[in-house]
Design a protein around this motif. Structure first.
Motif, PDB file in Angstrom:
ATOM      1  N   GLY A 119       0.818  -1.214   0.000  1.00 17.17           N
ATOM      2  CA  GLY A 119       0.000   0.000   0.000  1.00 17.17           C
ATOM      3  C   GLY A 119       0.847   1.258   0.000  1.00 17.17           C
ATOM      4  N   LEU A 120       1.873   1.293   0.842  1.00 16.73           N
ATOM      5  CA  LEU A 120       2.758   2.457   0.874  1.00 16.73           C
ATOM      6  C   LEU A 120       3.504   2.629  -0.447  1.00 16.73           C
ATOM      7  N   SER A 121       3.908   1.522  -1.057  1.00 18.30           N
ATOM      8  CA  SER A 121       4.589   1.596  -2.350  1.00 18.30           C
ATOM      9  C   SER A 121       3.665   2.154  -3.422  1.00 18.30           C
ATOM     10  N   ILE A 122       2.417   1.694  -3.425  1.00 21.63           N
ATOM     11  CA  ILE A 122       1.441   2.177  -4.400  1.00 21.63           C
ATOM     12  C   ILE A 122       1.214   3.677  -4.216  1.00 21.63           C
ATOM     13  N   VAL A 123       0.990   4.092  -2.984  1.00 23.13           N
ATOM     14  CA  VAL A 123       0.759   5.511  -2.703  1.00 23.13           C
ATOM     15  C   VAL A 123       1.974   6.336  -3.097  1.00 23.13           C
ATOM     16  N   GLY A 166      -6.059   7.505 -11.588  1.00 18.83           N
ATOM     17  CA  GLY A 166      -5.708   6.680 -10.432  1.00 18.83           C
ATOM     18  C   GLY A 166      -6.458   5.358 -10.424  1.00 18.83           C
ATOM     19  N   VAL A 167      -7.760   5.412 -10.705  1.00 28.01           N
ATOM     20  CA  VAL A 167      -8.551   4.184 -10.731  1.00 28.01           C
ATOM     21  C   VAL A 167      -8.087   3.274 -11.862  1.00 28.01           C
ATOM     22  N   MET A 168      -7.807   3.862 -13.030  1.00 26.37           N
ATOM     23  CA  MET A 168      -7.334   3.042 -14.166  1.00 26.37           C
ATOM     24  C   MET A 168      -5.993   2.386 -13.850  1.00 26.37           C
ATOM     25  N   GLN A 169      -5.084   3.158 -13.269  1.00 25.15           N
ATOM     26  CA  GLN A 169      -3.786   2.583 -12.895  1.00 25.15           C
ATOM     27  C   GLN A 169      -3.960   1.496 -11.852  1.00 25.15           C
ATOM     28  N   ALA A 170      -4.859   1.722 -10.921  1.00 28.62           N
ATOM     29  CA  ALA A 170      -5.095   0.733  -9.863  1.00 28.62           C
ATOM     30  C   ALA A 170      -5.638  -0.561 -10.441  1.00 28.62           C
ATOM     31  N   VAL A 183      -8.651  -6.272  -4.924  1.00 30.05           N
ATOM     32  CA  VAL A 183      -9.573  -5.210  -4.499  1.00 30.05           C
ATOM     33  C   VAL A 183      -8.881  -4.261  -3.519  1.00 30.05           C
ATOM     34  N   ILE A 184      -8.114  -4.800  -2.585  1.00 30.51           N
ATOM     35  CA  ILE A 184      -7.413  -3.950  -1.612  1.00 30.51           C
ATOM     36  C   ILE A 184      -6.413  -3.043  -2.318  1.00 30.51           C
ATOM     37  N   CYS A 185      -5.615  -3.606  -3.233  1.00 32.64           N
ATOM     38  CA  CYS A 185      -4.628  -2.789  -3.959  1.00 32.64           C
ATOM     39  C   CYS A 185      -5.318  -1.734  -4.817  1.00 32.64           C
ATOM     40  N   ALA A 186      -6.389  -2.108  -5.500  1.00 33.34           N
ATOM     41  CA  ALA A 186      -7.125  -1.142  -6.318  1.00 33.34           C
ATOM     42  C   ALA A 186      -7.724  -0.041  -5.438  1.00 33.34           C
ATOM     43  N   SER A 235      -6.696   3.851  -5.656  1.00 32.25           N
ATOM     44  CA  SER A 235      -7.786   4.799  -5.933  1.00 32.25           C
ATOM     45  C   SER A 235      -7.861   5.856  -4.837  1.00 32.25           C
ATOM     46  N   ALA A 236      -7.727   5.436  -3.589  1.00 34.22           N
ATOM     47  CA  ALA A 236      -7.756   6.385  -2.482  1.00 34.22           C
ATOM     48  C   ALA A 236      -6.579   7.355  -2.564  1.00 34.22           C
ATOM     49  N   ALA A 237      -5.413   6.849  -2.943  1.00 29.57           N
ATOM     50  CA  ALA A 237      -4.244   7.722  -3.105  1.00 29.57           C
ATOM     51  C   ALA A 237      -4.513   8.732  -4.211  1.00 29.57           C
ATOM     52  N   GLY A 238      -5.155   8.295  -5.287  1.00 31.32           N
ATOM     53  CA  GLY A 238      -5.483   9.201  -6.391  1.00 31.32           C
ATOM     54  C   GLY A 238      -6.460  10.273  -5.966  1.00 31.32           C
ATOM     55  N   ILE A 239      -7.455   9.903  -5.173  1.00 33.02           N
ATOM     56  CA  ILE A 239      -8.451  10.876  -4.720  1.00 33.02           C
ATOM     57  C   ILE A 239      -7.792  11.932  -3.831  1.00 33.02           C
ATOM     58  N   PHE A 240      -6.982  11.488  -2.899  1.00 37.16           N
ATOM     59  CA  PHE A 240      -6.322  12.429  -1.991  1.00 37.16           C
ATOM     60  C   PHE A 240      -5.389  13.361  -2.765  1.00 37.16           C
ATOM     61  N   ARG A 241      -4.562  12.802  -3.640  1.00 39.03           N
ATOM     62  CA  ARG A 241      -3.630  13.608  -4.428  1.00 39.03           C
ATOM     63  C   ARG A 241      -4.377  14.551  -5.370  1.00 39.03           C
ATOM     64  N   ALA A 242      -5.454  14.061  -5.979  1.00 36.74           N
ATOM     65  CA  ALA A 242      -6.236  14.900  -6.888  1.00 36.74           C
ATOM     66  C   ALA A 242      -6.779  16.116  -6.137  1.00 36.74           C
ATOM     67  N   TRP A 243      -7.263  15.895  -4.946  1.00 38.20           N
ATOM     68  CA  TRP A 243      -7.786  16.993  -4.146  1.00 38.20           C
ATOM     69  C   TRP A 243      -6.675  17.989  -3.812  1.00 38.20           C
ATOM     70  N   LYS A 244      -5.506  17.471  -3.401  1.00 43.42           N
ATOM     71  CA  LYS A 244      -4.384  18.348  -3.052  1.00 43.42           C
ATOM     72  C   LYS A 244      -3.905  19.146  -4.265  1.00 43.42           C
TER      73      LYS A 244
END
Length: 181
Positions: free
Chosen positions: A57-61, A96-100, A151-154, A158-167
């Motif tokens: 998870g940390l690597s993905i983020v 982010g979702v597509m990459q996930a 599902v967990i990795c995706a 996706s969550a990392a993408g949402i947070f980064r997109a917002w920032k």
């Protein structure tokens, strides 16, 4: 089925007379030891699974964050030509979702290929404690675990993408354009 405990007294007498250094132990006592050992190993593997998921998870983020931070100038350019914050956020989230999903799919396919092609013959393991015969371990694809892991990795990506997109959508356009240089 014959009751093997009927021979216990004869075996104990034989061992006491001929081999006093040995003690006979019923297989059910060893099965209890085996059950306890398997429970302990199950717990250890559960901890390893959690550690591996945290590291993955940390690597993905980290990877997703770095790729987005390298492109802040591009997002600044999009904002400068009139793209709204919500549109930039949406693009980053879709990416982010597509990459996930693609990354999870590739990981699942590589894992299944490893089990099917590399580990198809199984592995002979050394004898465990209190045994003298090695044993064979065959590998199968754990379909439930595959689905849960994907599902967990995706979800994490996706969550990392949402947070980064917002920032990134909140960044000042002039500052973002300055990173283009």
């Amino acid at each position: 089925a014959e009751d093997e405990t009927q021979y216990e007294a004869k075996l104990d007498a034989f061992l006491a007379k001929n081999h006093p250094e040995l003690t006979a132990v019923h297989w059910r006592e060893l099965a209890t030891y085996f059950d306890n050992t398997m429970g302990w190993l199950g717990s250890i593997f559960g901890v390893f699974r959690i550690i591996i998921l945290i590291i993955a998870g940390l690597s993905i983020v980290n990877v997703f964050t770095i790729t987005l931070l390298e492109r802040v100038g591009e997002f600044g350019t999009l904002r400068a030509i009139g793209t709204r914050r919500g549109e930039v956020t949406g693009m980053i989230m879709v990416e982010g979702v597509m990459q996930a999903v693609i990354g999870a799919g590739i990981g699942v396919m590589l894992g299944i290929a490893m089990i099917i092609f590399v580990l198809k013959g199984g592995v002979t393991m050394p004898p465990p404690l209190l045994m003298t015969v090695p044993f064979f371990v065959a590998f199968t694809v754990p379909w439930k675990g595959v689905l849960v892991s994907a599902v967990i990795c995706a979800f994490i990506a996706s969550a990392a993408g949402i947070f980064r997109a917002w920032k990134i959508s909140k960044i000042n356009i002039v500052e973002a354009l300055g990173r283009n240089v």
